[in-house]
Scaffold this active site. Structure first.
Site, short mmCIF file in Angstrom:
data_model
loop_
_atom_site.label_atom_id
_atom_site.label_comp_id
_atom_site.label_asym_id
_atom_site.label_seq_id
_atom_site.Cartn_x
_atom_site.Cartn_y
_atom_site.Cartn_z
CD GLU A 1 -25.95 -7.78 16.72
OE1 GLU A 1 -25.34 -8.02 15.67
OE2 GLU A 1 -25.81 -6.74 17.37
CG ASP A 2 -29.53 -8.36 13.09
OD1 ASP A 2 -29.26 -7.87 14.20
OD2 ASP A 2 -28.95 -8.07 12.03
#
Ligand code: MN
Length: 747
Positions: free
Chosen positions: A90-91
């Site tokens: 996600e990051d």
């Protein structure tokens, strides 16, 4: 953290990494250490110099989540790897394919689930618990996703300080509604409690701080008590060669808070601030009988509360929880919860399902087969949130002794009473004097009425007053023969004393009226008041129900009656002699234009009193009825049957003073403390009026009341109304017809 230099930060990171490995060790197999290292390196590189809002290097977060997974949930190496990598897709730039290429499809699959849940979380403003459960099940093919998610949430809660207030509130309430119940469902007790406590810390910071501080302040005292409580038990346990460990742990801040809220009590009145846990080191094949053995030892020293025995050893909770709970009356009259369990049960209780497989084959080894087993169990548990077939045992009241109820004094002494016994029964059980002077009772620190039905395990404090005296009502409140007979004796004794006083008063009255003191005259007074006998007369005088003016009325009446008797005797030849009895119930009235001998009575629709404007109505077969001229019923009669109306007026005010008439008064006003006693004071003390009934309805600060009382005449009534009107808060005070609801009278 922010001020930390690079060198110390690196040292701390190494320390934290070593902690993770230590936590993983019990579940590690050959080659796992290297896999964990690779995952850690991948995360470290991917998050590189990212920092969290707190200023801390981002890598500390996945590292902490992985440690929670290993230490608090006891998860396997696959989970640890996933926890370390849970935020990178996600990051960061790392893709799911990269992960699959490196760690295989299983790890990739779990991380995919975690990433998707993150996405849903970010988009939804407020998730319903039920929706969330569905989303979790859909997205989390592997239950490890959910467990890692819980660990992630726990660490986010631990580090919530650096977030904005709005974010804190959103995350904290979401945790309370969604994640804490989820942890509970999975049997992860320590995580559940920590999540709840942390939520409270942010949603109710002042209360949280207050409870935390008070818990800290009372810690020493609590530990001292626990040592005192355990001392005799430990001696016996040691004597019997039991190997055990004792934990005296305070209840969670959140559960204390809940108790304060539910029972509306301050911290100081929460009696079960802690539970004592006895963990026995014993083999799986004898653990059940050993737990009961310890139970037996504990209850040899302290009396248990039969309603609070929980046997989750014979039938574990649906989330896997196994333990034996009892609550006993400890020193100083305090309830103490004791939890008895084996080491194995304790680990399951702390870490939930995840710990089960460890013991499955008796060996603490990990195999994929076992892991899959408990994953299936967790899924089943999550998929059937309504399957509480076993949980209901929690609420099941164990009525071992259904004809009896076991209760305690504030000092912890046990009393056995029959079922349905009340607080008042208990008071008499303690001592007759306590019973007789019983003013009220506190059950488990809350004030209850005397008629309160005792429940098993109630702790009762009786409040006494020297001024208290039993009343007839009390006989309805008790079931024990002891209390009944004591109340009766006291009532009789009391009555005898009061009657003697009453007799004295009457003797003095007779003397003052120069009336000879004999049975015949006493009986005349008895008959006048329509009482069953002389003892009732004396008693009524003694308690003041028949006061001075009532007695004067009676004695004066004899004089008047004698005069009337003489008068009617002279007319006896016309055959319509009113009996003494009829005269007794009537005031003197002049039926204008007719003679006195006509029989009359007062219409019940308007209850005329001396001073009212009145008229007579000739009924068919019921003599003359006296109505008030403003009686609606009377007015109808006047307009329809004018020819049957006869004029009537009161003979004199003089004679009316000897008699009283029922009158109703209606009041409205603002409810205030003691309004009833103020009204009754005016009525009975100031004006010495007898009251038949007083009803007060109170509704949201306003009240409506009605009184029926006995009055001499309209002057008397006006004076009374004026006085009541002057009471603070009184709005309106009006006379009303006592029988106004009677159907219209047509005869
Ligand atoms: Mn995270």
């Amino acid at each position: 953290m922010q001020s930390m230099d690079a060198e110390s930060e690196k040292k701390l990171l190494i320390k934290e990494y070593r902690n993770l490995l230590k936590a993983c060790r019990p579940n590690m197999e050959k080659g796992d250490k290297s896999l964990i290292r690779q995952a850690f390196n991948m995360a470290l590189e991917a998050h590189s110099n990212m920092r969290r809002k707190s200023g801390e290097l981002y890598i500390f977060h996945p590292l902490s989540v992985a440690t929670i997974c290993a230490r608090d949930i006891g998860l396997d190496t696959t989970s640890i790897i996933c926890a370390l990598l849970h935020d990178i897709v996600e990051d960061t730039d790392v893709s799911l394919e990269d992960i699959e290429g490196h760690f295989g499809p299983k790890v990739a699959n779990i991380i995919d689930g975690l990433t998707k849940i993150s996405g849903v979380e970010g988009k939804t403003k407020s998730m319903q618990a039920e929706n969330f459960r569905k989303i979790l099940l859909t997205l989390a093919e592997d239950v490890r996703v959910i467990l890692i998610k819980l660990a992630d949430r726990l660490h986010n809660m631990r580090t919530l300080d650096s977030m904005t207030r709005t974010a804190q509130l959103k995350i904290a309430s979401e945790t309370m509604v969604l994640f804490a119940p989820l942890a509970h469902r999975l049997g992860l007790y320590s995580i559940k409690s920590e999540l709840e406590d942390l939520s409270l810390k942010f949603t109710e910071p002042a209360i949280y701080k207050e409870i935390a501080t008070k818990l800290q302040e009372t810690k020493q005292q609590r530990n001292k008590y626990i040592r005192r409580f355990m001392f005799p038990i430990e001696e016996t346990l040691d004597g019997q060669g039991v190997i055990y460990d004792i934990k005296g742990r305070p209840k969670s801040i959140y559960s204390i808070y809940n108790k304060m809220k539910k029972q509306n009590i301050p911290f100081e009145e929460v009696y079960d601030l802690f539970a004592i846990r006895i963990i026995i080191d014993t083999g799986i094949e004898v653990e059940k009988s050993d737990c009961w053995k310890v139970y037996s030892i504990v209850t040899d020293h302290y009396t248990p509360n039969p309603e609070r025995l929980r046997d989750w050893i014979s039938v574990p909770k649906s989330n896997g929880y196994e333990s034996l709970h009892t609550t006993v009356m400890g020193p100083l009259g305090r309830w103490v919860e004791v939890q008895i369990r084996s080491l194995r049960m304790d680990e399951i209780a702390e870490r939930g399902y995840a710990a089960h497989w460890k013991y499955k084959d008796g060996a603490a080894s990990v195999s994929d087969k076992n892991t899959e087993d408990w994953i299936v169990k967790i899924r089943e548990s999550l998929e059937n949130p309504e399957s509480n077939a076993i949980d209901f045992l929690d609420d099941f009241k164990l009525n071992f002794f259904s004809d009896e109820v076991y209760v305690f004094t504030p000092k912890g002494d046990l009393y056995t009473l029959p079922a349905n016994a009340t607080a008042l029964d208990f008071a008499f059980e303690i001592h007759t004097q306590v019973g007789v002077q019983c003013l009220g009772a506190k059950v488990n620190h809350k004030l209850v009425p005397l008629s309160y039905k005792l429940k098993n395990g109630d702790q009762i404090e009786i409040i006494t007053s020297k001024k208290q005296n039993p009343t007839e009502d009390w006989l309805n409140y008790v079931v024990t023969a002891k209390a009944k007979s004591k109340i009766k004796t006291t009532l009789k004794e009391e009555r005898r004393k009061i009657s003697l006083d009453g007799k004295e008063i009457l003797i003095r009255k007779f003397r003052a009226a120069s009336l000879p003191w004999n049975n015949e005259n006493v009986n005349r007074v008895v008959n006048y008041f329509k009482l069953p006998g002389s003892s009732d007369l004396y008693y009524n005088i003694g308690v003041g129900k028949l006061d001075k003016s009532a007695l004067n009325n009676a004695l004066n009446f004899f004089e008047t009656a004698e005069k009337l008797h003489a008068k009617t005797n002279t007319k006896s030849n016309n055959g319509k002699v009113p009996s003494g009895n009829i005269i007794q119930n009537k005031p003197d009235l002049v039926i204008v234009g007719e003679n006195l001998d006509l029989d009359y009575s007062f219409a019940r629709c308007c209850n005329a009193i001396p001073g009212d404007d009145i008229f007579g109505f000739i009924t068919i077969g019921d003599g003359i009825k006296i109505h008030r001229t403003n009686c609606p019923n009377g007015m109808r009669l006047m307009s329809n049957y004018g020819y049957r109306i006869i004029r009537a007026k009161w003979a004199s005010n003089q004679i009316s003073e000897f008699k009283t008439f029922p009158v109703g008064i209606k009041m409205t006003g603002i409810d205030s403390m003691g309004i009833v006693s103020k009204i009754t004071d005016i009525i009975s003390k100031e004006l010495q009026v007898n009251m038949q009934s007083l009803t007060i309805y109170s509704n949201a600060g306003a009240f409506e009341g009605s009184i029926i009382l006995f009055i001499y005449d309209t002057l008397h009534l006006d004076e009374l109304i004026k006085k009541i009107k002057k009471l603070p808060g009184m709005d309106s005070v009006n006379r009303f017809q006592v029988e106004e609801k009677l159907p219209l009278i047509t005869n």
